[in-house]
Design a protein around this motif. Sequence first.
Motif, PDB file in Angstrom:
ATOM      1  N   GLY A 318       0.851  -1.195  -0.034  1.00  0.00           N
ATOM      2  CA  GLY A 318      -0.227  -0.086  -0.017  1.00  0.00           C
ATOM      3  C   GLY A 318       0.704   1.432  -0.013  1.00  0.00           C
ATOM      4  O   GLY A 318       0.305   2.364  -0.145  1.00  0.00           O
ATOM      5  N   GLY A 319       2.125   1.104   0.084  1.00  0.00           N
ATOM      6  CA  GLY A 319       2.974   2.280  -0.007  1.00  0.00           C
ATOM      7  C   GLY A 319       2.998   3.380   1.322  1.00  0.00           C
ATOM      8  O   GLY A 319       3.446   4.425   1.138  1.00  0.00           O
ATOM      9  N   TYR A 320       2.567   2.877   2.412  1.00  0.00           N
ATOM     10  CA  TYR A 320       2.367   3.478   3.630  1.00  0.00           C
ATOM     11  C   TYR A 320       3.985   3.755   4.099  1.00  0.00           C
ATOM     12  O   TYR A 320       4.304   2.879   5.145  1.00  0.00           O
ATOM     13  CB  TYR A 320       1.647   3.101   4.546  1.00  0.00           C
ATOM     14  N   GLY A 321       4.783   4.592   3.701  1.00  0.00           N
ATOM     15  CA  GLY A 321       6.109   4.500   4.038  1.00  0.00           C
ATOM     16  C   GLY A 321       6.930   5.299   2.859  1.00  0.00           C
ATOM     17  O   GLY A 321       6.460   5.732   1.932  1.00  0.00           O
ATOM     18  N   GLU A 322       8.323   5.296   3.100  1.00  0.00           N
ATOM     19  CA  GLU A 322       9.064   5.748   2.093  1.00  0.00           C
ATOM     20  C   GLU A 322      10.397   4.958   2.085  1.00  0.00           C
ATOM     21  O   GLU A 322      10.929   4.174   3.170  1.00  0.00           O
ATOM     22  CB  GLU A 322       9.248   7.250   2.574  1.00  0.00           C
ATOM     23  N   LEU A 323      11.224   5.170   1.181  1.00  0.00           N
ATOM     24  CA  LEU A 323      12.578   4.506   0.830  1.00  0.00           C
ATOM     25  C   LEU A 323      13.770   5.595   1.450  1.00  0.00           C
ATOM     26  O   LEU A 323      13.645   6.701   1.345  1.00  0.00           O
ATOM     27  CB  LEU A 323      12.672   4.165  -0.683  1.00  0.00           C
ATOM     28  N   ILE A 324      14.635   4.884   1.790  1.00  0.00           N
ATOM     29  CA  ILE A 324      16.166   5.554   2.097  1.00  0.00           C
ATOM     30  C   ILE A 324      17.229   4.926   1.516  1.00  0.00           C
ATOM     31  O   ILE A 324      17.312   3.559   1.723  1.00  0.00           O
ATOM     32  CB  ILE A 324      16.362   5.791   3.811  1.00  0.00           C
ATOM     33  N   ASP A 325      17.985   5.615   0.887  1.00  0.00           N
ATOM     34  CA  ASP A 325      18.965   4.901   0.115  1.00  0.00           C
ATOM     35  C   ASP A 325      20.209   4.483   1.102  1.00  0.00           C
ATOM     36  O   ASP A 325      20.221   5.087   2.300  1.00  0.00           O
ATOM     37  CB  ASP A 325      19.602   5.888  -0.716  1.00  0.00           C
ATOM     38  N   LYS A 326      21.207   3.720   0.657  1.00  0.00           N
ATOM     39  CA  LYS A 326      21.989   3.227   1.510  1.00  0.00           C
ATOM     40  C   LYS A 326      23.125   4.044   1.987  1.00  0.00           C
ATOM     41  O   LYS A 326      23.348   4.002   3.054  1.00  0.00           O
ATOM     42  CB  LYS A 326      22.680   2.115   0.635  1.00  0.00           C
ATOM     43  N   GLN A 327      23.381   5.041   1.207  1.00  0.00           N
ATOM     44  CA  GLN A 327      24.385   6.217   1.680  1.00  0.00           C
ATOM     45  C   GLN A 327      23.926   6.927   2.794  1.00  0.00           C
ATOM     46  O   GLN A 327      24.563   7.487   3.796  1.00  0.00           O
ATOM     47  CB  GLN A 327      24.799   6.810   0.216  1.00  0.00           C
ATOM     48  N   SER A 328      22.632   7.193   2.550  1.00  0.00           N
ATOM     49  CA  SER A 328      21.960   7.942   3.735  1.00  0.00           C
ATOM     50  C   SER A 328      21.919   7.229   4.853  1.00  0.00           C
ATOM     51  O   SER A 328      21.906   7.965   6.166  1.00  0.00           O
ATOM     52  CB  SER A 328      20.528   8.541   3.448  1.00  0.00           C
ATOM     53  N   ILE A 329      21.704   6.051   5.011  1.00  0.00           N
ATOM     54  CA  ILE A 329      21.677   5.085   6.129  1.00  0.00           C
ATOM     55  C   ILE A 329      23.173   5.330   6.916  1.00  0.00           C
ATOM     56  O   ILE A 329      23.213   5.371   7.994  1.00  0.00           O
ATOM     57  CB  ILE A 329      21.451   3.752   5.931  1.00  0.00           C
ATOM     58  N   ILE A 330      24.272   5.230   5.971  1.00  0.00           N
ATOM     59  CA  ILE A 330      25.604   4.962   6.495  1.00  0.00           C
ATOM     60  C   ILE A 330      25.944   6.510   7.103  1.00  0.00           C
ATOM     61  O   ILE A 330      26.625   6.490   7.982  1.00  0.00           O
ATOM     62  CB  ILE A 330      26.571   4.685   5.375  1.00  0.00           C
ATOM     63  N   GLN A 331      25.565   7.655   6.385  1.00  0.00           N
ATOM     64  CA  GLN A 331      25.947   8.962   6.899  1.00  0.00           C
ATOM     65  C   GLN A 331      24.730   9.252   8.162  1.00  0.00           C
ATOM     66  O   GLN A 331      23.788   9.729   7.564  1.00  0.00           O
ATOM     67  CB  GLN A 331      25.972   9.819   5.975  1.00  0.00           C
ATOM     68  N   SER A 333      24.032  11.573  10.088  1.00  0.00           N
ATOM     69  CA  SER A 333      23.217  12.806  10.080  1.00  0.00           C
ATOM     70  C   SER A 333      22.120  12.929   9.034  1.00  0.00           C
ATOM     71  O   SER A 333      21.237  13.412   9.412  1.00  0.00           O
ATOM     72  CB  SER A 333      24.377  13.779   9.936  1.00  0.00           C
ATOM     73  N   LEU A 334      22.345  12.259   7.946  1.00  0.00           N
ATOM     74  CA  LEU A 334      21.524  12.249   6.846  1.00  0.00           C
ATOM     75  C   LEU A 334      20.442  11.436   7.348  1.00  0.00           C
ATOM     76  O   LEU A 334      18.905  11.779   7.070  1.00  0.00           O
ATOM     77  CB  LEU A 334      22.103  11.876   5.586  1.00  0.00           C
ATOM     78  N   PHE A 335      20.825  10.345   7.884  1.00  0.00           N
ATOM     79  CA  PHE A 335      19.683   9.291   8.489  1.00  0.00           C
ATOM     80  C   PHE A 335      18.694   9.988   9.431  1.00  0.00           C
ATOM     81  O   PHE A 335      17.504   9.669   9.401  1.00  0.00           O
ATOM     82  CB  PHE A 335      20.397   8.397   9.134  1.00  0.00           C
ATOM     83  N   LEU A 336      19.119  10.499  10.438  1.00  0.00           N
ATOM     84  CA  LEU A 336      18.506  11.211  11.563  1.00  0.00           C
ATOM     85  C   LEU A 336      17.639  12.456  10.830  1.00  0.00           C
ATOM     86  O   LEU A 336      16.450  12.577  11.195  1.00  0.00           O
ATOM     87  CB  LEU A 336      19.514  11.918  12.383  1.00  0.00           C
ATOM     88  N   ASN A 337      18.266  13.055   9.626  1.00  0.00           N
ATOM     89  CA  ASN A 337      17.297  14.260   9.080  1.00  0.00           C
ATOM     90  C   ASN A 337      16.207  13.523   8.384  1.00  0.00           C
ATOM     91  O   ASN A 337      14.913  13.977   8.704  1.00  0.00           O
ATOM     92  CB  ASN A 337      17.953  14.924   8.121  1.00  0.00           C
ATOM     93  N   VAL A 338      16.236  12.198   7.961  1.00  0.00           N
ATOM     94  CA  VAL A 338      15.000  11.621   7.263  1.00  0.00           C
ATOM     95  C   VAL A 338      14.000  11.234   8.515  1.00  0.00           C
ATOM     96  O   VAL A 338      12.769  11.388   8.444  1.00  0.00           O
ATOM     97  CB  VAL A 338      15.565  10.506   6.485  1.00  0.00           C
ATOM     98  N   ILE A 339      14.329  10.630   9.718  1.00  0.00           N
ATOM     99  CA  ILE A 339      13.626  10.301  10.268  1.00  0.00           C
ATOM    100  C   ILE A 339      13.053  11.180  11.249  1.00  0.00           C
ATOM    101  O   ILE A 339      11.784  11.331  11.318  1.00  0.00           O
ATOM    102  CB  ILE A 339      14.335   9.668  11.613  1.00  0.00           C
ATOM    103  N   GLU A 340      13.546  12.530  11.500  1.00  0.00           N
ATOM    104  CA  GLU A 340      12.817  13.677  12.065  1.00  0.00           C
ATOM    105  C   GLU A 340      11.763  14.222  10.942  1.00  0.00           C
ATOM    106  O   GLU A 340      10.975  14.746  11.383  1.00  0.00           O
ATOM    107  CB  GLU A 340      14.108  14.987  12.388  1.00  0.00           C
ATOM    108  N   ARG A 341      12.263  14.260   9.806  1.00  0.00           N
ATOM    109  CA  ARG A 341      11.393  14.807   8.961  1.00  0.00           C
ATOM    110  C   ARG A 341      10.094  14.068   8.696  1.00  0.00           C
ATOM    111  O   ARG A 341       9.036  14.495   8.565  1.00  0.00           O
ATOM    112  CB  ARG A 341      11.870  14.902   7.578  1.00  0.00           C
ATOM    113  N   ILE A 342      10.049  12.790   9.126  1.00  0.00           N
ATOM    114  CA  ILE A 342       8.541  11.732   8.956  1.00  0.00           C
ATOM    115  C   ILE A 342       8.091  12.358  10.117  1.00  0.00           C
ATOM    116  O   ILE A 342       6.572  12.404   9.994  1.00  0.00           O
ATOM    117  CB  ILE A 342       9.074  10.557   9.360  1.00  0.00           C
TER     118      ILE A 342
END
Length: 376
Positions: A318-331, A333-342
Motif C-alpha cells: 500500500g505504500g504507507y512509508g518511504e525509501l531511504i538510500d544506502k548512503q543516507s543510512i551510512i551517514q 546525520s542524513l539518516f537522522l534528518n530523514v527520521i525527524e522529517r517524518i
Amino acid sequence: MKFKIFMNHLSRNGGAEIIAIDGAKMLARKGHRVSICVPRNQVEESLLNDLDKSGVSVIYIDMKNFTHLGEHKDICQKIYDQIIDVANFKLRDFICNNIEKSDYVIVHKMRSLSPLLFKFLRENGNDFIYCMHDYELFNFNAKKIGGVASSIYFYLFRRYFLKFINKMCCPSTFMKSEVESFFDEEKIYVLNNFISGDFVSDDNKKYDVAFFGRLEQIKGIEYFCKTVSMSGRKTLIVGSGSLENKLKKQFKNFHNIEFLGNLSHNNAINLMGQCKVVVVPSLWAEPFGLVAAEAAMCGTYLLVSDQGALPEVLKNVGGYGELIDKQSIIQCSLFLNVIERIFISGVLDKKPDIKNTYNIDFYYKNLIGIINESQS
C-alpha cells in the motif's frame, strides 16, 4: 497430496524457517499429509508439540553439522561443514528410506544439507520445488571463503546441481531477476512469502521508532542505533544476533533505547502495532522483507532501505512509508534528518491504505498452481 518438506533448521528464528513451518501447517489444514525433514541436531524441541497438534510429523536426518552456530563456528567446525557440503552421501540413504516416489518435495533450505540433495531427489524420481529464500545457492560460503575462491567453488561444484532442479521459487520479483542470471527463466516462479498473525494497530503508540530483526552488520543495525542515540526519540529494538552484546554495552547509557532481545512471533507482531515508525535499514539486497510486510499490516509507517526487494514490498502493501538510500543510512546525520522529517511532515497523521497482498491463501493458491504446472 503427500508432502515432504526439507529445511536445515527447525526453528522460528528466521523468515525462511517461519515460512517453512507455517506453510507445512497450512498444507496439513488443507488435508494434505505433511512431514518436515530436518537434521536431528537442528531442532528446537519446543516446536514439536505444536507441529504434532497441527498434523505435521517430523522425520530426522541423522547427520551432524554446525550451521546453527552461524558466525560463532571455529575453524574446525567451518571445515567440517564445508566437507559435508561437498560429500553428504548420507542424504542418499535417507531419501531412499524415507521419501516415496509419490511424495512431492519442497526444499526450503539446503544449507548444511549439500546440493547433492537435488541430485538424489531426481534419482529417486521425485518432483520437487526449491524455494530460494536467500543467496545460499549462488553465494554460498562467501563469508568463509570470499572473493575469487568463492566464485570458483560455485562454478566448479554447486552450479553443477542446478540441472537437477525442477522448479525454483523466489519470494519476490527482484529475487527472480537475480536468479535469471544463472538459471533457466522458464523454471523460475515468483512465490511471494506470506505473513500471518493478529495484526492490530494501537491508537496510543508507545514507541516512536523501532527495529525488528537480526542484529547483524548487513541489517544496518549499528547505523540505526547510532542515529537514534542522537535523536532522543523513544526507540525499541527487538531481535538478537552477533552484535547484540556489543550494542547493548555501547548504548546502555541512552535511556531512550530499549533492547528486548528475541520475542515470540506473536509478541513481536503486537509490539509492531505500538510503534509509529518501523525502520528496515538493510545494507544488503533483501530477498523479500518480512518485517516490512508485517509492520505494514499493523498500520505502522515504514522507513525502508532501497536495497533488494524492499521497494517492491513497500509498494505491494500500500505504500504507507518511504525509501531511504544506502548512503543516507551510512551517514547518520542524513539518516537522522530523514527520521525527524517524518515526524514533522504530518505523514503519520494520514490513514494508511493497507493491502493484504501477502496472505496465506494467495500463497497456497500459487503454490498448488506451480505444482500442477510442473506435473503437467
